[in-house]
Design a protein around this motif. Structure first.
Motif, PDB file in Angstrom:
ATOM      1  N   LYS A  93       1.052  -1.106   0.095  1.00 54.15           N
ATOM      2  CA  LYS A  93       0.043  -0.019   0.183  1.00 54.15           C
ATOM      3  C   LYS A  93       0.721   1.138   0.059  1.00 54.15           C
ATOM      4  N   VAL A  94       1.886   1.351  -0.854  1.00 60.96           N
ATOM      5  CA  VAL A  94       2.530   2.488  -0.807  1.00 60.96           C
ATOM      6  C   VAL A  94       2.224   3.600  -1.762  1.00 60.96           C
ATOM      7  N   PHE A  95       1.080   3.630  -2.466  1.00 61.77           N
ATOM      8  CA  PHE A  95       0.423   4.507  -3.357  1.00 61.77           C
ATOM      9  C   PHE A  95      -0.889   4.846  -2.832  1.00 61.77           C
ATOM     10  N   ASN A  96      -1.247   5.857  -3.046  1.00 61.20           N
ATOM     11  CA  ASN A  96      -2.678   6.251  -2.879  1.00 61.20           C
ATOM     12  C   ASN A  96      -3.529   5.630  -4.213  1.00 61.20           C
ATOM     13  N   VAL A  97      -4.988   5.464  -3.936  1.00 67.60           N
ATOM     14  CA  VAL A  97      -5.781   5.033  -4.784  1.00 67.60           C
ATOM     15  C   VAL A  97      -7.007   5.867  -4.546  1.00 67.60           C
ATOM     16  N   LEU A  98      -7.667   6.706  -5.672  1.00 70.41           N
ATOM     17  CA  LEU A  98      -8.708   7.369  -5.558  1.00 70.41           C
ATOM     18  C   LEU A  98      -9.680   6.850  -6.986  1.00 70.41           C
ATOM     19  N   ILE A  99     -11.027   6.361  -6.644  1.00 64.82           N
ATOM     20  CA  ILE A  99     -11.893   5.963  -7.385  1.00 64.82           C
ATOM     21  C   ILE A  99     -13.041   6.980  -7.400  1.00 64.82           C
ATOM     22  N   VAL A 100     -12.983   7.547  -8.731  1.00 66.22           N
ATOM     23  CA  VAL A 100     -14.262   8.697  -8.983  1.00 66.22           C
ATOM     24  C   VAL A 100     -15.169   8.117  -9.725  1.00 66.22           C
ATOM     25  N   PHE A 101     -16.382   8.116  -9.169  1.00 71.85           N
ATOM     26  CA  PHE A 101     -17.530   7.733  -9.698  1.00 71.85           C
ATOM     27  C   PHE A 101     -18.090   8.975 -10.547  1.00 71.85           C
ATOM     28  N   VAL A 102     -18.563   8.516 -11.923  1.00 65.30           N
ATOM     29  CA  VAL A 102     -19.022   9.669 -12.735  1.00 65.30           C
ATOM     30  C   VAL A 102     -20.469   9.773 -12.917  1.00 65.30           C
ATOM     31  N   ASP A 103     -21.097   8.748 -12.575  1.00 62.14           N
ATOM     32  CA  ASP A 103     -22.646   8.529 -12.730  1.00 62.14           C
ATOM     33  C   ASP A 103     -23.376   9.498 -11.408  1.00 62.14           C
ATOM     34  N   PRO A 104     -23.872  10.599 -11.859  1.00 63.09           N
ATOM     35  CA  PRO A 104     -24.287  11.529 -10.756  1.00 63.09           C
ATOM     36  C   PRO A 104     -25.566  11.028  -9.859  1.00 63.09           C
ATOM     37  N   ASN A 105     -25.968   9.733 -10.625  1.00 66.22           N
ATOM     38  CA  ASN A 105     -27.356   9.097 -10.100  1.00 66.22           C
ATOM     39  C   ASN A 105     -27.041   8.225  -9.012  1.00 66.22           C
ATOM     40  N   GLU A 106     -25.606   7.749  -8.815  1.00 62.96           N
ATOM     41  CA  GLU A 106     -25.327   6.677  -7.787  1.00 62.96           C
ATOM     42  C   GLU A 106     -25.354   7.356  -6.214  1.00 62.96           C
ATOM     43  N   SER A 107     -25.749   6.450  -5.465  1.00 64.62           N
ATOM     44  CA  SER A 107     -25.843   6.935  -4.144  1.00 64.62           C
ATOM     45  C   SER A 107     -24.648   6.615  -3.540  1.00 64.62           C
ATOM     46  N   ASP A 108     -24.439   7.188  -2.407  1.00 66.95           N
ATOM     47  CA  ASP A 108     -23.174   6.977  -1.541  1.00 66.95           C
ATOM     48  C   ASP A 108     -23.074   5.580  -1.271  1.00 66.95           C
ATOM     49  N   ASP A 109     -24.111   4.719  -0.620  1.00 68.42           N
ATOM     50  CA  ASP A 109     -24.327   3.575  -0.342  1.00 68.42           C
ATOM     51  C   ASP A 109     -23.851   2.781  -1.556  1.00 68.42           C
ATOM     52  N   SER A 110     -24.053   2.933  -2.494  1.00 66.54           N
ATOM     53  CA  SER A 110     -23.820   1.948  -3.670  1.00 66.54           C
ATOM     54  C   SER A 110     -22.320   2.075  -3.985  1.00 66.54           C
ATOM     55  N   ILE A 111     -21.725   3.468  -3.728  1.00 60.48           N
ATOM     56  CA  ILE A 111     -20.161   3.460  -3.958  1.00 60.48           C
ATOM     57  C   ILE A 111     -19.371   2.799  -2.917  1.00 60.48           C
ATOM     58  N   ILE A 112     -19.908   3.008  -1.790  1.00 57.11           N
ATOM     59  CA  ILE A 112     -19.364   2.274  -0.375  1.00 57.11           C
ATOM     60  C   ILE A 112     -19.458   0.832  -0.654  1.00 57.11           C
ATOM     61  N   SER A 113     -20.636   0.162  -1.359  1.00 57.27           N
ATOM     62  CA  SER A 113     -20.717  -1.154  -1.309  1.00 57.27           C
ATOM     63  C   SER A 113     -19.562  -1.707  -2.471  1.00 57.27           C
ATOM     64  N   TRP A 114     -19.554  -0.917  -3.657  1.00 54.54           N
ATOM     65  CA  TRP A 114     -18.460  -1.108  -4.603  1.00 54.54           C
ATOM     66  C   TRP A 114     -17.099  -1.411  -4.063  1.00 54.54           C
ATOM     67  N   LYS A 115     -16.678  -0.482  -3.187  1.00 51.26           N
ATOM     68  CA  LYS A 115     -15.484  -0.294  -2.729  1.00 51.26           C
ATOM     69  C   LYS A 115     -15.169  -1.708  -1.714  1.00 51.26           C
ATOM     70  N   LYS A 116     -16.148  -2.094  -1.062  1.00 51.91           N
ATOM     71  CA  LYS A 116     -16.059  -3.365  -0.209  1.00 51.91           C
ATOM     72  C   LYS A 116     -16.070  -4.508  -1.230  1.00 51.91           C
ATOM     73  N   ASN A 117     -16.553  -4.535  -2.241  1.00 55.06           N
ATOM     74  CA  ASN A 117     -16.545  -5.669  -3.276  1.00 55.06           C
ATOM     75  C   ASN A 117     -15.169  -5.779  -4.044  1.00 55.06           C
ATOM     76  N   PHE A 118     -14.840  -4.547  -4.610  1.00 48.49           N
ATOM     77  CA  PHE A 118     -13.710  -4.506  -5.599  1.00 48.49           C
ATOM     78  C   PHE A 118     -12.600  -3.943  -5.013  1.00 48.49           C
ATOM     79  N   GLY A 119     -12.480  -3.070  -4.184  1.00 50.98           N
ATOM     80  CA  GLY A 119     -11.594  -2.025  -3.712  1.00 50.98           C
ATOM     81  C   GLY A 119     -10.773  -2.591  -2.170  1.00 50.98           C
ATOM     82  N   ARG A 120     -10.327  -1.395  -1.748  1.00 49.91           N
ATOM     83  CA  ARG A 120      -9.594  -1.682  -0.177  1.00 49.91           C
ATOM     84  C   ARG A 120     -10.084  -0.592   0.448  1.00 49.91           C
ATOM     85  N   ASP A 121     -10.003  -0.953   1.820  1.00 53.59           N
ATOM     86  CA  ASP A 121     -10.479  -0.050   3.075  1.00 53.59           C
ATOM     87  C   ASP A 121      -9.918   1.327   2.966  1.00 53.59           C
ATOM     88  N   ASP A 122      -8.457   1.193   2.432  1.00 55.54           N
ATOM     89  CA  ASP A 122      -7.779   2.685   2.567  1.00 55.54           C
ATOM     90  C   ASP A 122      -7.882   3.408   1.179  1.00 55.54           C
TER      91      ASP A 122
END
Length: 193
Positions: free
Chosen positions: A112-141
């Motif tokens: 984890k020696v670099f930062n990752v920023l995932i930017v969601f471009v669909d304005p219709n997505e909810s915070d809950d959906s992007i948090i869920s995406w992070k749990k499924n495909f990303g990492r906590d930090d």
């Protein structure tokens, strides 16, 4: 020589074949409609790389201020000092999900020696959906945020657009093709030295 007669297709098998003939095209149509929900940013990755948008490699990355639903306000200053990988996506972009998993694999190997920023471009997505995406495909930090305006500032024309930015804020990589583990490694490894 004995001749073989073909058996007629039973009524039950005919219904199965007919159902498949209807379901497959319907599934393709639904997938097409789903993938084309965002009118301004095409939902497929670009095949012709001559006009894919992006900012010039070697230029300074534009400043941004976003709101991460789990970490609060984030900006480029908060993420400076380490290489930064920015991934523009939606929760429903399948190639992006695969690429995020490949990035996560390399991220784990580097401790984890670099930062990752995932930017969601669909304005219709909810915070809950992007948090869920992070749990499924990303990492906590990893950092996540909705950022349609940032996508415009970074000249994003396609989903699955990605930037690698060095610790000094200079753009070192841009691409729109699906991300593989080997690409993530070849792009980020020189920035980690």
């Amino acid at each position: 020589m004995p001749q073989h007669k073909s058996k007629p297709i039973s009524k039950g098998k005919r219904y199965v074949i007919l159902a498949l003939c209807c379901i497959v095209p319907l599934t393709i149509a639904i997938a097409f409609i789903t993938l084309n929900r965002s009118p301004s940013i095409p939902s497929t990755t670009a095949q012709d790389l001559s006009n894919v948008g992006g900012l010039p490699i070697g230029s300074r990355a534009p400043e941004f201020i976003l709101s991460d639903p789990t970490k609060g306000v984030i900006d480029n200053k908060r993420l400076s000092g380490k290489p930064l990988f920015i991934f523009f996506t939606t929760t429903w972009c399948t190639p992006c999900q695969v690429g995020a998993r490949e990035l996560a694999r390399y991220y784990d190997e580097t401790n984890k020696v670099f930062n990752v920023l995932i930017v969601f471009v669909d304005p219709n997505e909810s915070d809950d959906s992007i948090i869920s995406w992070k749990k499924n495909f990303g990492r906590d930090d990893w950092y996540i945020a909705k950022g349609y305006d940032m996508a415009l500032k970074y000249n994003i024309k396609y989903l699955d657009s990605k930037y690698a930015i060095d610790k000094d804020g200079m753009i070192r990589y841009f691409d729109v093709r699906p991300l593989s583990y080997s690409t993530a490694k070849s792009v980020l490894e020189p920035l980690l030295r």
